[in-house]
Design an enzyme around this catalytic site. Structure first.
Site, PDB file in Angstrom:
ATOM      1  CG  ASP A   1      -1.769   1.231   1.331  1.00 41.19           C
ATOM      2  OD1 ASP A   1      -2.939   1.153   0.898  1.00 41.19           O
ATOM      3  OD2 ASP A   1      -1.305   2.278   1.824  1.00 41.19           O
TER       4      ASP A   1
ATOM      5  CE1 TYR B   1       0.782   7.944   2.608  1.00 40.66           C
ATOM      6  CE2 TYR B   1       1.273   5.700   1.943  1.00 40.66           C
ATOM      7  CZ  TYR B   1       0.476   6.590   2.624  1.00 40.66           C
ATOM      8  OH  TYR B   1      -0.600   6.133   3.330  1.00 40.66           O
TER       9      TYR B   1
ATOM     10  CE  LYS C   1      -3.748   4.863   1.054  1.00 42.41           C
ATOM     11  NZ  LYS C   1      -2.321   4.494   0.967  1.00 42.41           N
TER      12      LYS C   1
ATOM     13  CG  HIS D   1      -4.486   9.810   0.738  1.00 43.19           C
ATOM     14  ND1 HIS D   1      -3.153   9.725   0.439  1.00 43.19           N
ATOM     15  CD2 HIS D   1      -4.572   9.481   2.043  1.00 43.19           C
ATOM     16  CE1 HIS D   1      -2.471   9.349   1.510  1.00 43.19           C
ATOM     17  NE2 HIS D   1      -3.318   9.209   2.508  1.00 43.19           N
TER      18      HIS D   1
END
Length: 269
Positions: free
Chosen positions: A49, A54, A79, A112
């Site tokens: 994931d 990120y 996401k 997200h």
């Protein structure tokens, strides 16, 4: 303890399934992500994931490529971040994630965050629905959505998310939200399933861990599994990566589950 390589799976709305234990890479620097993902896949994880925000999708892709595993053996989630919350921005954002990951398709793509103040999460969901209708993505879902947000996107499109990924651990059990998920047929996925370690020193978990000869973290992950929750613990330590997956050789009793449930500090507690 039993083998860690046969992780149970949870069925999703579209007829596919997601491993119930996956590997999360939140806050893992991109330069360290490939190694962490490689360690996780070597340990037996088959679900990774990540997210655009990120900043480590390239590392995830490199780790998957280095594993040599067939693509259909690794379930990959990313996401859509709030800077792309519009119907028109969804596909370019999705394609950018695919480029960084080195993949031609995601197994699960999530919004997200609803960012309700922007007023655009419904049209973003319309964009995800369009992706799926075009055959470009496997399953679609959301993250950090509350019941009102879920109701709004379902009312607008007639399409229910496969997954809602939310913060969930013994001290923040989200019972009301999980019940709404059950009513709608949405799979609950837990980010921060170990409460970023803050719950692991609780004596209740320590006593249960001692009774089974395991760690408090393993007790909590077993609790998630028995509740039907998908969990994505994160670690960059090889021993913990392996230990977080090694939770199939014991069960917590109904009495122990009730004790863990009693650690919840939400819902008016």
């Amino acid at each position: 303890m039993t083998s860690t390589t046969t992780v149970p799976a949870v069925a999703l709305r579209g007829g596919t399934s997601i491993p119930q234990l996956g590997f999360g890479v939140f806050q893992v620097p991109d330069g360290e992500t490939a190694q962490a993902v490689s360690l996780a896949l070597d340990a037996g994880y088959r679900s990774i994931d990540t997210a655009a925000v990120y900043g480590n999708e390239a590392g995830v892709g490199a780790g998957i490529a280095a594993s040599g595993l067939p693509r259909d053996e690794v379930f990959v989630t990313s996401k859509l971040w709030i800077d792309s919350l519009s119907r028109e921005a969804v596909r370019p954002a999705y394609e950018k994630s695919l480029e960084l990951l080195g993949l031609d398709r995601l197994d699960l793509y999530l919004i997200h965050w609803p960012a309700p103040g922007l007023g655009r999460y419904v049209e973003a969901w319309e964009g995800l629905v369009a992706l799926q209708e075009a055959g470009l993505v496997g399953e679609i879902g959301v993250s950090n959505f509350q019941p009102a947000h879920l109701d709004a996107i379902i009312a607008a499109t007639g399409v229910t998310p496969a997954v809602n990924q939310v913060e969930l651990h013994p001290a923040f059990a989200q019972r009301a939200l999980r019940e709404r998920h059950r009513e709608l047929g949405i799979v609950t996925e837990a980010w921060s399933p170990l409460g970023q370690g803050t719950v692991l020193g609780d004596p209740v978990l320590g006593a249960i861990a001692d009774a089974h000869g395991v760690t408090p973290a393993q007790v909590v992950l077993r609790w998630h599994l028995q509740a039907g929750t998908v969990a994505i613990p994160k670690s960059v330590t090889p021993e913990r990566i392996a230990a977080n997956l090694d939770v199939l050789g014991f069960e917590v009793s109904a009495e122990q589950v009730a004790a863990i449930d009693g650690l919840d500090r939400t819902d008016g507690r």
